[in-house]
Design a protein around this motif. Structure first.
Motif, mmCIF file in Angstrom:
data_model
loop_
_atom_site.group_PDB
_atom_site.id
_atom_site.type_symbol
_atom_site.label_atom_id
_atom_site.label_comp_id
_atom_site.label_asym_id
_atom_site.label_seq_id
_atom_site.Cartn_x
_atom_site.Cartn_y
_atom_site.Cartn_z
ATOM 1 N N GLY A 21 -6.758 9.430 -9.297
ATOM 2 C CA GLY A 21 -6.079 8.883 -8.070
ATOM 3 C C GLY A 21 -7.045 7.670 -7.652
ATOM 4 O O GLY A 21 -8.211 7.637 -7.790
ATOM 5 N N CYS A 32 3.351 2.210 -11.672
ATOM 6 C CA CYS A 32 3.067 1.691 -10.495
ATOM 7 C C CYS A 32 3.223 0.252 -10.684
ATOM 8 O O CYS A 32 3.836 -0.434 -9.681
ATOM 9 C CB CYS A 32 1.632 2.137 -9.976
ATOM 10 S SG CYS A 32 1.191 1.309 -8.591
ATOM 11 N N LEU A 42 1.195 4.299 -2.758
ATOM 12 C CA LEU A 42 0.923 5.675 -2.699
ATOM 13 C C LEU A 42 2.045 6.623 -3.024
ATOM 14 O O LEU A 42 1.825 7.715 -3.218
ATOM 15 C CB LEU A 42 0.403 5.866 -1.127
ATOM 16 C CG LEU A 42 -0.961 5.289 -0.669
ATOM 17 C CD1 LEU A 42 -1.056 5.353 0.765
ATOM 18 C CD2 LEU A 42 -1.945 5.746 -1.560
ATOM 19 N N GLN A 43 3.276 6.156 -2.733
ATOM 20 C CA GLN A 43 4.412 6.694 -3.206
ATOM 21 C C GLN A 43 4.478 7.123 -4.688
ATOM 22 O O GLN A 43 5.002 8.237 -5.078
ATOM 23 C CB GLN A 43 5.870 5.943 -2.880
ATOM 24 C CG GLN A 43 6.133 6.021 -1.311
ATOM 25 C CD GLN A 43 6.415 7.341 -0.754
ATOM 26 O OE1 GLN A 43 7.206 8.082 -1.346
ATOM 27 N NE2 GLN A 43 5.943 7.578 0.464
ATOM 28 N N VAL A 101 1.971 7.133 -6.458
ATOM 29 C CA VAL A 101 0.551 7.929 -6.868
ATOM 30 C C VAL A 101 1.226 9.711 -6.369
ATOM 31 O O VAL A 101 0.902 10.210 -7.476
ATOM 32 C CB VAL A 101 -0.389 7.743 -5.743
ATOM 33 C CG1 VAL A 101 -1.312 9.144 -5.791
ATOM 34 C CG2 VAL A 101 -1.195 6.468 -6.281
ATOM 35 N N ASP A 102 1.866 9.781 -5.457
ATOM 36 C CA ASP A 102 2.439 11.117 -5.029
ATOM 37 C C ASP A 102 3.462 11.572 -5.921
ATOM 38 O O ASP A 102 3.461 12.721 -6.620
ATOM 39 C CB ASP A 102 3.128 10.945 -3.775
ATOM 40 C CG ASP A 102 3.557 12.464 -3.239
ATOM 41 O OD1 ASP A 102 2.616 13.365 -3.170
ATOM 42 O OD2 ASP A 102 4.702 12.487 -3.160
ATOM 43 N N CYS A 114 -0.516 10.772 -10.656
ATOM 44 C CA CYS A 114 -1.731 10.151 -11.309
ATOM 45 C C CYS A 114 -1.985 10.770 -12.724
ATOM 46 O O CYS A 114 -3.064 11.085 -13.187
ATOM 47 C CB CYS A 114 -2.919 10.311 -10.581
ATOM 48 S SG CYS A 114 -2.590 9.279 -8.901
ATOM 49 N N ARG A 141 0.864 -1.185 0.024
ATOM 50 C CA ARG A 141 -0.224 0.039 -0.043
ATOM 51 C C ARG A 141 0.884 1.320 0.026
ATOM 52 O O ARG A 141 0.573 1.969 -0.823
ATOM 53 C CB ARG A 141 -0.741 0.163 1.269
ATOM 54 C CG ARG A 141 -1.795 1.188 1.437
ATOM 55 C CD ARG A 141 -2.759 1.075 2.547
ATOM 56 N NE ARG A 141 -3.600 2.316 2.576
ATOM 57 C CZ ARG A 141 -3.446 3.515 3.242
ATOM 58 N NH1 ARG A 141 -2.252 3.729 3.597
ATOM 59 N NH2 ARG A 141 -4.054 4.329 3.371
ATOM 60 N N ASN A 142 1.892 1.479 0.717
ATOM 61 C CA ASN A 142 2.685 2.340 0.811
ATOM 62 C C ASN A 142 3.483 2.704 -0.538
ATOM 63 O O ASN A 142 3.692 3.781 -0.798
ATOM 64 C CB ASN A 142 3.682 2.365 1.983
ATOM 65 C CG ASN A 142 3.110 2.426 3.469
ATOM 66 O OD1 ASN A 142 2.124 3.013 3.509
ATOM 67 N ND2 ASN A 142 3.839 2.099 4.332
ATOM 68 N N PRO A 149 -8.976 4.734 -1.681
ATOM 69 C CA PRO A 149 -8.305 4.172 -0.634
ATOM 70 C C PRO A 149 -8.621 2.646 -0.655
ATOM 71 O O PRO A 149 -7.653 1.993 -0.405
ATOM 72 C CB PRO A 149 -8.582 5.061 0.439
ATOM 73 C CG PRO A 149 -8.748 6.324 -0.052
ATOM 74 C CD PRO A 149 -9.371 6.089 -1.175
ATOM 75 N N VAL A 181 -6.824 0.871 -3.217
ATOM 76 C CA VAL A 181 -5.387 0.668 -2.799
ATOM 77 C C VAL A 181 -5.219 -0.798 -1.880
ATOM 78 O O VAL A 181 -4.403 -1.508 -2.165
ATOM 79 C CB VAL A 181 -4.726 1.702 -2.544
ATOM 80 C CG1 VAL A 181 -3.312 1.679 -1.925
ATOM 81 C CG2 VAL A 181 -4.694 2.987 -3.514
ATOM 82 N N ASP A 182 -6.276 -0.393 -0.885
ATOM 83 C CA ASP A 182 -6.198 -1.586 -0.009
ATOM 84 C C ASP A 182 -6.393 -2.909 -0.392
ATOM 85 O O ASP A 182 -5.719 -3.924 -0.148
ATOM 86 C CB ASP A 182 -7.239 -1.135 1.174
ATOM 87 C CG ASP A 182 -6.629 -0.063 2.056
ATOM 88 O OD1 ASP A 182 -5.639 0.258 1.861
ATOM 89 O OD2 ASP A 182 -7.571 0.487 2.684
#
Length: 451
Positions: free
Chosen positions: A211, A176, A160-161, A163-164, A168, A156-157, A214, A217-218
């Protein structure tokens, strides 16, 4: 042109631990490369002023490709990500903000080269940050059942890295998938299997310009963690073979004494210097600075040969300083080395340098071991190739070594075209004999031309 695509890069290609880089010298290096002197402009010459809105798309793309090739030649394939831009650019959906595309990023020479340097350093910083994250979460497949929550959170981290970092934009999900594949590959999951598992976990659910939710992503993180089972083939890969050891075994079995029909020791000084001419033509086309460095090293090795210098690593590194254009002679590598796009791995141990020196000592003529000159030159060339002593420029170092062995016995070739265009395998005895034969062909042709 597929080889230019950063999306094709594997973790072995980009792992910072395997590829040295000094950001402080990046500006100097970029400005020393051939494309830095030939930016496209409306006058069609070097450093021409760009037309309004930038150069034509074709000219700009050709220049960007040329710079990409030059960076790969100098640093390695990992550099291909320097223009993997956010949103839509030369390559969509990447982590780089300092380069967009040729149309918008090529302006004045100073600004353009500054952007190349900034983009290269930005890409490298991203790779180093990923490597740090990978190392912080070592994957132990044998104990994966007890680590599901940890691996779920780690995946997950990483998502998100990315994504940031990518924002996106268009096609961000491609990078990714690549980062997650790199992560699994780093910890021993076979690359093809890692790619398959990541693809199944994402399942086409990430979209451009959007994006991820959440909850999505999970779910992706959970699916990927669940797919890592110690019984499904996702086991740590077997350690790759050490091709240096394979070479040293093959080296003992090659019938070197039978490898050449011409072992006359009379000096050969042709009117044409084939090595220097080849360097000017081949290396000069890539980068004039590269060619000049090789020519300087060539002059030095011939002076060393004339004084009867012994061939060892210290002598190689004195030439390699000119080959690489470094202020100091480069050190012996400290990590395993890779060649042929990662297909061959050369190990490293406390005695690797000493073993190289021992092998190179056999390049001198010896009554106890009457190996023909052409065979000794070929063997020394392959020793340097497969010991791979430097982080960069080993093929050029091997070429210079071959020339030195000949020069020490007063021989210069008037042609070398067969010696720089063929890759030789560490575990194939016939390749060693082929190289020996090629040297013999050039030597015989040089003798004929003297008549």
């Amino acid at each position: 042109m597929a080889e230019l695509f950063p999306s094709d890069l594997s973790w072995d290609d980009v792992d910072p631990a395997r590829h040295a880089f000094d950001s402080a010298s990046a500006a100097r290096v970029v400005r020393s490369l051939g494309p830095a002197r030939t930016l496209p402009g409306d006058r069609g010459g070097p450093y021409g002023d760009p037309p309004a809105g930038g150069p034509s798309p074709n000219a700009g793309r050709r220049w960007s490709d040329a710079m990409a090739y030059a960076l790969v030649e100098h640093y390695g394939r990992w550099t291909l990500g320097w223009r993997w831009a956010h949103d839509e650019g030369d390559f969509d959906g990447g982590p780089v903000g300092n380069w967009c595309c040729a149309r918008h990023s090529i302006t004045t020479p100073q600004e353009t080269l500054d952007r190349v340097v900034a983009a290269l350093c930005e890409w490298r910083e991203w790779l180093e940050s990923l490597a740090g994250r990978f190392e912080a979460y070592p994957l132990d497949l044998a104990g994966i059942e007890d680590q599901r929550i940890l691996w779920d959170r780690t995946t997950r981290n990483l998502i998100l890295q990315v994504v940031d970092r990518t924002g996106c934009g268009s096609g961000w999900y491609g990078h990714c998938r690549q980062v997650l594949t790199w992560f699994l590959s780093r910890w021993g999951v076979a690359p093809d299997l890692a790619q398959e598992l990541v693809g199944e976990a994402i399942g086409g659910r990430f979209e451009s310009w959007t994006g991820p939710d959440p909850a999505l992503v999970d779910d992706v993180a959970e699916q990927l963690a669940l797919s890592l089972r110690p019984d499904d083939g996702a086991r740590p890969a077997e350690p790759p073979p050490d091709y240096l050891e394979r070479w040293l075994s093959v080296r003992e079995d090659v019938p070197w004494q039978e490898a050449s029909e011409d072992d006359r020791d009379d000096p050969v000084t042709p009117a044409r210097d084939g090595a220097a001419d080849d360097i000017r033509a081949f290396d000069g086309a890539l980068d004039p600075a590269r060619a000049q460095g090789l020519l300087d090293a060539l002059d030095l090795l011939r002076a060393d040969a004339a004084r009867g210098a012994s061939l060892d690593f210290e002598l190689l590194r004195s030439w390699q300083r000119h080959v690489l254009g470094t202020p100091e002679p480069p050190p012996f590598r400290t990590l395993p080395a890779f060649a042929k796009r990662g297909r061959e791995r050369y190990g490293i141990g406390q005695d690797t340098r000493a073993r190289l020196d021992s092998c190179l000592a056999g390049s001198a003529r010896s009554a106890e071991s009457p190996v023909p000159l052409t065979a000794r030159a070929a063997r020394a060339y392959l020793d340097v190739c497969f010991f791979h002593p430097f982080d960069d420029g080993n093929a050029r170092s091997a070429f210079l070594t071959l020339l030195f062995v000949l020069a020490r016995e007063g021989i210069t070739l008037d042609g070398v075209s067969l010696l720089r265009l063929v890759a030789f395998r560490a575990d194939e005895p016939q390749d060693a004999l082929t190289l020996t034969r090629y040297i013999g062909i050039h030597l015989a042709e040089t003798r004929r031309n003297l008549r």
